[in-house]
Design an enzyme around this catalytic site. Structure first.
Site, short mmCIF file in Angstrom:
data_model
loop_
_atom_site.label_atom_id
_atom_site.label_comp_id
_atom_site.label_asym_id
_atom_site.label_seq_id
_atom_site.Cartn_x
_atom_site.Cartn_y
_atom_site.Cartn_z
N SER A 281 0.81 -1.21 0.00
CA SER A 281 0.00 0.00 0.00
C SER A 281 0.85 1.26 0.00
CB SER A 281 -0.95 -0.05 1.21
OG SER A 281 -0.76 1.05 2.06
N LYS A 282 0.41 2.21 -0.80
CA LYS A 282 1.14 3.46 -0.96
C LYS A 282 1.28 4.17 0.39
CE LYS A 282 0.70 7.79 -3.51
NZ LYS A 282 -0.01 8.51 -4.56
N ARG A 283 0.22 4.09 1.17
CA ARG A 283 0.20 4.81 2.44
C ARG A 283 1.05 4.11 3.50
NH1 ARG A 283 -3.28 4.37 6.41
NH2 ARG A 283 -4.48 2.83 5.24
#
Ligand code: GLU
Length: 550
Positions: free
Chosen positions: A293-295
């Site tokens: 996940s990017k976050r």
């Protein structure tokens, strides 16, 4: 039904036809079967591992088989665009050794199938859209947001599928005269695909997944938005056709719209490319596998690998293990071969989640770096520092030979050291060699006080002969140990701990601390040889002076 007037009103400026573009972008002059692949990133400033994973597959597929690999910038979403993103994509992929034969470039573009930025291809999309409208395969839809909400509410009530299709598609069968009137009045519209009635399922031969049988598309998807900009669906079909792309390697998130894409290809009478849907990149999070996940996962961004200073060969080598399950076995049999000699195959790509593991990347990296000549490692470290650790860059650059000598420590043995992983780690690992960065990081061994350390080091210095070979030097250290009440061999100490203050390892630990500031380091004799006599003596002297303060 005659749609000529509608088409003329929709696209008053479309000058060329599909037939014209077929001539402008002829079939490529490549050997039969040579693949043309492309990367189609959106310039949002975030380039990630998924891009690199797909790009490596694209690049291998093309270059291994005499084809070519191009870069197309999918910049239809102006709001998400970040300036400098195109340069960042090219330079990040270039860093990892992926070079484009054609397409968007830092200083414009190269190739005869451009423009390679979608926003510059408006005329082409309009020309194709116009012909679709002319043939009744696309139509203007004037539904407002409000009307679309009404349709959705009615679908919900009726328990029907959501979307704009069949009986729910209010403007699908608008009489041409009415559509023309509304266009003449200047009403805003989107251009929709008129989904044909066809068999309930379609079959597609995916290059990675094999035969897929999917529900046919029934949605009148949007081809051109109200501002005339194409959706991904439409732009991809037009671009991959006219750029003569043969293999579309893309993420599995596009599988659900694949039926619409092949429908458009088929309706236009264009040959479908081979679709190759890659799987999601997963990571282990405790016991569970989940999507990167990017976050949450900084390692998803390519920036992470640039900042940490992973060597491009290591990243490519690791990614190949993720891309093709038989790569590791091949590598065992071809230890010295170049990665490019491996017969990469789409069919060997997994379809059900590719596990990405940073620890494994680090292991691969250790092995790869162990094969590089020390001078190359020094050069690599200097380049990394120049962009990522500027405060140390000048020092490393002037001491390049010293860095190479450091990197060579422990590599002449049959079983060479494998402790260099990536730029940032290499720098921390070797920084003690530089007086500018040297500090005492660890304490003295528990059984040795400051006074004792001073005594041992004073004697060590008296006996130190920089020209002594490794064995001679070690014999001296053992002697020093024995003369000062330490066992010459750890096992003697183990047998009779009460008879000694400690063993030779404790004495070495004090010398090691003085030289490296650390409890662990590569071979001491080699460290001294590389540091030079003067620096080695100075460090020992400093420890004699300051032993009490650690
Ligand atoms: N612009 C699309 C994306 O970034 C490209 C998908 C494709 O390769 O077709 O997801």
């Amino acid at each position: 039904m005659n749609y000529e007037k509608t088409a003329a009103l929709l696209f008053p400026r479309a000058a060329k036809t599909i037939a014209d573009y077929e001539k402008i972008y002829p079939r490529r002059d490549l050997p039969a079967g040579a693949p043309v692949t492309r990367l189609g990133p959106s310039p949002t400033g975030f380039i990630h591992l998924g891009n690199l994973y797909g790009a490596l597959a694209d690049e291998r597929l093309a270059h291994q088989n005499g084809g070519l690999f191009l870069l197309r910038i999918e910049d239809t979403d102006e709001k998400r665009e970040v300036s400098g993103a195109v340069e960042a994509i090219i330079s990040a992929l270039g860093y990892f050794g992926l070079h484009f034969d054609e397409g968007a470039a830092e200083d414009g573009e190269k190739g005869a199938y451009g423009p390679y930025r979608q926003r510059r291809r408006t005329e082409l999309y309009q020309a194709v859209a116009r012909e679709l409208a002319l043939r009744g395969l696309a139509y203007p839809c004037f539904c407002s947001e409000e009307e679309l909400r009404e349709i959705r509410a009615a679908q919900e009530k009726a328990g029907a599928n959501f979307g704009y299709y069949g009986v729910w598609a209010r403007h699908r069968d608008l009489p041409p005269a009415e559509a023309e009137r509304r266009l003449e009045r200047g009403e805003p519209f989107v251009l929709r695909w008129r989904a044909p009635a066809e068999a309930a399922e379609i079959a597609v031969e995916d290059g990675i997944r094999g035969r897929l049988v999917l529900p046919a598309n029934e949605q009148d998807i949007v081809l051109l938005k109200s501002n005339g900009v194409p959706t991904y669906h439409f732009a991809h079909v037009v671009d991959d056709h006219f750029m003569r792309v043969t293999h579309v390697v893309r993420g599995e998130e596009w599988l659900s719209s694949l039926p619409a894409h092949v429908q458009i290809f088929d309706a236009l009478g264009w040959e479908r490319p081979v679709y190759c849907h890659t799987t999601l990149l997963l990571k282990m999070d405790g016991e569970v596998k989940r999507k990167l996940s990017k976050r949450r996962d900084p390692e998803l961004a390519l920036e992470y690998y640039l900042q940490e200073g992973y060597h491009p060969l290591a990243v490519r080598e690791y990614l190949m293990t993720v891309l093709n399950s038989n790569f590791e076995e091949w590598r065992l049999r071809h230890a010295d071969a170049k990665l490019e000699e491996f017969p990469f195959s789409l069919a060997k790509m997994g379809a059900s989640g590719a596990l990405f593991d940073l620890n494994k990347l680090n292991d691969v990296s250790k092995n790869v770096l162990a094969t590089l000549p020390p001078a190359e490692i020094a050069g690599f470290l200097c380049r990394w520092a120049a962009s990522r650790k500027p405060e140390a860059a000048a020092l490393l650059a002037t001491e390049k030979d010293y860095v190479a000598a450091i990197a060579a420590i422990g590599r002449r043995e049959a079983n060479p050291r494998k402790d260099l992983i990536r730029g940032a780690q290499i720098f921390s690992f070797i920084r003690f060699f530089f007086d500018e960065y040297f500090t005492v990081e660890d304490p003295l061994p528990e059984n040795i006080g400051a006074e004792e350390a001073r005594n041992l080091l004073t004697r060590y210095l008296q006996n130190y002969d920089h020209s002594a070979g490794k064995e001679e030097w070690f014999a001296m250290v053992k002697r020093l140990a024995a003369e000062n009440g330490y066992a010459e061999r750890p096992k003697d100490y183990k047998k009779q701990p009460e008879a000694y203050k400690g063993h030779v390892g404790d004495v070495s630990a004090v010398i090691r601390l003085a030289l490296s500031g650390r409890k662990n380091s590569p071979d001491l004799w080699e460290i001294q040889q590389v540091m030079g006599e003067e620096r080695a003596r100075r460090r020992i002297e400093a420890m004699i002076e300051n032993a009490g303060s650690f």
